[in-house]
Design an enzyme around this catalytic site. Sequence first.
Site, PDB file in Angstrom:
ATOM      1  N   HIS A 208       0.796  -1.236   0.000  1.00 35.46           N
ATOM      2  CA  HIS A 208       0.000   0.000   0.000  1.00 35.46           C
ATOM      3  C   HIS A 208       0.824   1.280   0.000  1.00 35.46           C
ATOM      4  O   HIS A 208       0.263   2.370  -0.062  1.00 35.46           O
ATOM      5  CB  HIS A 208      -0.942   0.029   1.207  1.00 35.46           C
ATOM      6  CG  HIS A 208      -0.234   0.311   2.513  1.00 35.46           C
ATOM      7  ND1 HIS A 208       0.519  -0.643   3.142  1.00 35.46           N
ATOM      8  CD2 HIS A 208      -0.155   1.415   3.275  1.00 35.46           C
ATOM      9  CE1 HIS A 208       1.017  -0.125   4.262  1.00 35.46           C
ATOM     10  NE2 HIS A 208       0.629   1.130   4.362  1.00 35.46           N
TER      11      HIS A 208
HETATM   12  N1  UDP Z   1      -3.252  -5.529   8.987  1.00 31.22           N
HETATM   13  C1  UDP Z   1      -4.494  -6.087   9.228  1.00 31.22           C
HETATM   14  N2  UDP Z   1      -5.217  -6.526   8.158  1.00 31.22           N
HETATM   15  C2  UDP Z   1      -4.776  -6.467   6.875  1.00 31.22           C
HETATM   16  C3  UDP Z   1      -3.488  -5.908   6.650  1.00 31.22           C
HETATM   17  C4  UDP Z   1      -2.755  -5.432   7.735  1.00 31.22           C
HETATM   18  O1  UDP Z   1      -4.929  -6.192  10.368  1.00 31.22           O
HETATM   19  O2  UDP Z   1      -5.500  -6.878   5.955  1.00 31.22           O
HETATM   20  C5  UDP Z   1      -2.482  -5.045  10.148  1.00 31.22           C
HETATM   21  C6  UDP Z   1      -1.111  -5.636  10.292  1.00 31.22           C
HETATM   22  O3  UDP Z   1      -1.175  -6.865  10.972  1.00 31.22           O
HETATM   23  C7  UDP Z   1      -0.367  -4.562  11.062  1.00 31.22           C
HETATM   24  C8  UDP Z   1      -1.003  -3.293  10.576  1.00 31.22           C
HETATM   25  O4  UDP Z   1      -2.241  -3.659   9.967  1.00 31.22           O
HETATM   26  O5  UDP Z   1      -0.593  -4.695  12.442  1.00 31.22           O
HETATM   27  C9  UDP Z   1      -0.086  -2.650   9.583  1.00 31.22           C
HETATM   28  O6  UDP Z   1      -0.734  -1.630   8.982  1.00 31.22           O
HETATM   29  P1  UDP Z   1      -0.331  -1.047   7.565  1.00 31.22           P
HETATM   30  O7  UDP Z   1       0.476  -2.037   6.819  1.00 31.22           O
HETATM   31  O8  UDP Z   1      -1.597  -0.563   6.960  1.00 31.22           O
HETATM   32  O9  UDP Z   1       0.514   0.227   7.969  1.00 31.22           O
HETATM   33  P2  UDP Z   1       2.053   0.480   8.245  1.00 31.22           P
HETATM   34  O10 UDP Z   1       2.477  -0.429   9.351  1.00 31.22           O
HETATM   35  O11 UDP Z   1       2.782   0.251   6.965  1.00 31.22           O
HETATM   36  O12 UDP Z   1       2.097   1.912   8.657  1.00 31.22           O
END
Ligand code: UDP
Length: 357
Positions: A208
């Site tokens: 994403h």
């Molecule tokens: N996550 C979730 N469902 C999904 C994809 C990700 O619960 O379908 C959780 C994942 O386990 C983690 C968090 O969302 O705890 C990560 O979020 P994201 O990747 O959107 O953001 P980033 O960490 O890159 O800021």
Amino acid sequence: MAKTKIVTIIGARPQFIKAAVVSRALKQFETTAEEKIIHTGQHFDANMSDIFFDELDIPKPHFHLGVGGGTHGQNTGRMMEKIEAVLMEEKPSMVLVYGDTDSTLAGAIAAVKLHIPVAHVEAGLRSFNKKMPEEINRILTDHSADILFTPTATATTHALAEGIAKEKIQQVGDVMLDAALYYASVSSNTIIEKLSLEPRQFILTTLHRAENVDDKSRLQQILNGLAQSNMTVILPMHPRTKKRLLEFGLTLPVNIRIIEPVGYLEMIKLEEQAALIATDSGGVQKEAYFHQTPCVTMRDETEWVELVECGANILTGADENKIVNAIQQSLTVSKDIFSRPLYGKGDAGLLIAKAIV
Ligand code: UDP
């Protein structure tokens, strides 16, 4: 005696998970402290927002600002205006912000200008890539904050190197480790069976980051790399990625199975059972480590450098050949590398709650 009032500002999926940990810890102090939650509305789909409040038992937001869907400037500006109004009314003793989104920055700036102390959870992270909106948000939030809760020694070093006073920094470990330990112990679900997956026979992918999904050629290279893995790839699709795939008219390789975004409890089950994780997420890189699953990170750099240094994570950028090679290499890593305590003891939430109360 009046209770210490803490206003928590969240708006995006990873923040709901981090805030769940601290909110649970804050409940232990409910005779002396009360928490009010502002949801900015940055993520608003049921499977990007509501599901986390329901399954992680996060208190329902007291204020829902309904800001989202605009440009960075529009979102940040509108959030600041609405957060400021709530803070002027609520007059909290402290504002708590998480991570690196527009909601984080808007909350920190609104609070600091009202002279309300700001605590930043997951402070000190740097990618050293200022083209990432997240990097600007982190730097400005850290420099507005009165308490920086850093997750790692590297993060502490970055904050110190930018001249932030050491008295403001508390290295507490990573709240996502607390979440992984706690929810893995209470979760039971049948996502593996529901999707008819064989344990350790599939790749779990999330995608994403703006630099990947907003760039047609990078997105195409990533899909090509995953296509050549010859394994089933499970991809819970982020709404941003779905939009871009349609706009660019890209077709998905047959081994990639798209599913709707899943809740956290199903996500950790997929992470535990995957042969490997290929991602551009920040949080998922660490969760791979917590669940002892090798990780390929499809970005040019990572904030979580300790994972790359210990061999649990391979950085590939959006380079098709590097992705293919890293997948092969990752499938053979030894479990021993997952034993180092890189992210604290799993008590970061309690340390944060104690410090702010
Ligand atoms: N996550 C979730 N469902 C999904 C994809 C990700 O619960 O379908 C959780 C994942 O386990 C983690 C968090 O969302 O705890 C990560 O979020 P994201 O990747 O959107 O953001 P980033 O960490 O890159 O800021």
